[in-house]
Enzyme design. Structure first.
Site, PDB file in Angstrom:
ATOM      1  N   ASN A 342      43.560  31.988  47.786  1.00 32.91           N
ATOM      2  CA  ASN A 342      44.559  30.915  47.741  1.00 32.91           C
ATOM      3  C   ASN A 342      45.077  30.717  46.315  1.00 32.91           C
ATOM      4  OD1 ASN A 342      46.247  29.063  48.892  1.00 32.91           O
ATOM      5  ND2 ASN A 342      44.670  27.539  49.308  1.00 32.91           N
ATOM      6  N   HIS A 373      43.770  18.608  50.859  1.00 31.74           N
ATOM      7  CA  HIS A 373      43.297  19.377  52.003  1.00 31.74           C
ATOM      8  C   HIS A 373      43.213  18.554  53.274  1.00 31.74           C
ATOM      9  CE1 HIS A 373      42.039  22.606  49.226  1.00 31.74           C
ATOM     10  NE2 HIS A 373      42.226  23.340  50.303  1.00 31.74           N
TER      11      HIS A 373
END
Length: 520
Positions: A342, A373
């Site tokens: 990521n 998140h």
């Protein structure tokens, strides 16, 4: 029969029934494949040399909104509401404070949507949700706000080299802004890209790329013509196919939840537990490999993502790549794993938080990553564990690695041991991220007697933060020099995709920034 639950179109329900997959997953994959074909058409018939940037903006935006509504139905209105209000804030607040106001609003709006999705609506009903694209849009909104603030308010001497390179010197038009946040290439799965890179691509201006020299610094190359992306796209599509095949055939046979099965916990030996832990988390990664690599291929097919040539003259289409699979699977340290996983989110965290924090940058970056998140408790448990594991791994590496540089056989032995330790530790850390809830997460850690937590705490208590200066001699200095060369070689494998951000932080900053970006 596959579930019919979806917030988007049910046009593909027969296909969903045929392949026995949820309709929302089928919608997502089909829309991404459509985006891939649209990208080829976009590059062929709407190339910047054949049409105006206005047309390219309009088409990219309309296609993106169509895909969003097809996949998520009226929930896609959240994308427009979040983007629209943020743009109004930029206009009203002005360049002096727009970055702060947009940051608070965009992240707050995302959080409210995540809370309602998880705790008010039945999230278990859907296997794909609208908050995923919103996470990318939030990154784009906040990144752009900070880049405008840097370019139109702050003085150049106050900026870091990366901030200076990314700074936006004029306010984007509404069309440019919506095209950046909602274009068809990145509306469903990203990845994040800088506004300047996107506008350069749309307008067809010569790219100002760079390549890495031997010492890791950037050597500028100006005015390059982008080569054909066909080879890069083909390679990435092969990776997508293999990842999807693995996910559909193997992943379901190795569920992560089996790690907390009572019979398994009671009867399995420690080697069996460790082996299944690693294999089950290894089997959980291909779906991310598929989604992120396909998203990268879509951008490349449209002609976006060229980063220049390497020293061998090979074109590099990894400007906005989000992962490097080989480096992930062969990682011999926590840092190497996180540097290649990521990537664009790690850069976002560094750009908007770590570089700008006036106190406790590591804590602030971790907190931002956790909020971004989502609201599942397992996410926070993973991040807390990840911080502890990263600090412990760094302490071990700094204190003992230089003893294993020579001879090569000893270095190979060290690499094998650290690879196994890294893979088990990563798997141990991210189990709560997959399980989501507190109870099963603690059930898993209890079955392991919190052994890696305890070991990490003991390492931090017993090992010095930095190696002692006592006892150094000429031979040790030679070993340290060799160790640095090996570190540089490993770091070169995991260099961030966006060239202007390289070498801004030192190694410790880079590690502190990235350990908070561990996701999924």
């Amino acid at each position: 029969m596959a579930t019919t639950s979806t917030t988007g179109s049910t046009l593909l329900q027969p296909l969903s029934n045929a392949v026995q997959l949820p309709i929302d997953q089928v919608n997502f994959v089909v829309c991404q494949l459509f985006a891939l074909l649209a990208a080829v058409w976009f590059r062929t018939y709407l190339h910047s040399s054949k049409t105006s940037s206005f047309i390219r903006h309009v088409v990219a935006t309309l296609l993106g909104l169509y895909l969003a509504f097809f996949c998520f139905g009226w929930y896609a209105l959240h994308f427009l509401v979040q983007s629209g209000i943020s743009y109004c804030i930029m206009i009203i607040a002005g360049v002096e404070s727009m970055h702060q106001c947009c940051f608070v609003f965009a992240l707050g709006y995302l959080t409210v949507c995540q809370i309602t999705r998880v705790y008010i609506f039945d999230y278990g009903q859907y296997s794909a949700d609208f908050s995923g694209p919103m996470m990318i849009i939030t990154q784009k909104i906040t990144s752009l706000a900070f880049e405008i603030h840097d370019g139109m308010f702050r003085k150049d001497e106050e900026l870091t080299p990366s901030q200076r390179g990314l700074a936006v010197r004029r306010m984007p038009s509404l069309l440019e802004y919506v095209s950046y946040t909602c274009n068809f290439m990145g509306i469903l799965a990203g990845p994040l890209c800088s506004y300047k890179d996107y506008i350069t691509f749309i307008e067809g201006r010569p790219s100002h790329m760079s390549q890495s020299s031997e010492n890791g610094k950037e050597e500028q190359e100006h005015g390059q013509a982008d080569p054909s992306p066909n080879a890069a796209v083909t390679e990435k599509l092969i990776v997508c196919g293999l990842s999807l095949l693995f996910h559909l055939t193997i992943s379901n046979m190795l569920p992560v939840e089996y790690n907390i099965d009572e019979h398994f916990q009671a009867t399995a030996s420690w080697p069996a537990k460790a082996t299944y832990l690693y294999i089950s988390l290894l089997a959980a990664r291909p779906k991310y490999y598929f989604a992120w690599t396909l998203a990268d291929a879509i951008n490349n097919a449209a002609g976006f993502g060229f980063r220049g040539y390497d020293r061998n003259g090979v074109a590099r289409w990894d400007l906005i790549s989000n992962l490097r699979i080989r480096q992930i699977e062969m990682s011999t340290s926590f840092k190497m794993f996180l540097d290649n996983w990521n990537i664009q989110t790690a850069l976002w965290l560094k750009r908007v938080c770590y570089e700008r924090a006036t106190f406790s940058p590591t804590t602030q970056t971790f907190f931002l990553s956790a909020i971004w998140h989502g609201v599942y408790p397992g996410y926070y448990l993973t991040f807390l564990t990840g911080v502890l594991m990263t600090l412990a791994a760094r302490a071990v590496r700094n204190n003992i690695r230089h003893y294993f540089i020579e001879p090569p056989q000893l270095k190979l032995f060290y690499d094998i041991i650290t690879w196994a330790a890294t893979q088990i530790t990563i798997s141990y850390t991210v189990v709560p991220f997959v399980l989501l809830s507190i109870k099963p997460s603690f059930t898993f850690y209890s079955s392991w007697y919190y052994c890696l937590h305890i070991c990490s705490i003991l390492v931090l208590l017993l090992l010095p933060a930095k190696r002692s200066q006592r006892g150094k001699n000429t031979q040790e200095n030679v070993q340290l020099s060799q160790a640095k060369k090996f570190d540089d070689r490993e770091n070169s494998l995991g260099q961030n995709s966006f060239s202007t951000t390289n070498n801004v932080c030192n190694q410790n900053q880079d590690t502190a920034c990235r350990h908070s970006s561990l996701i999924q």
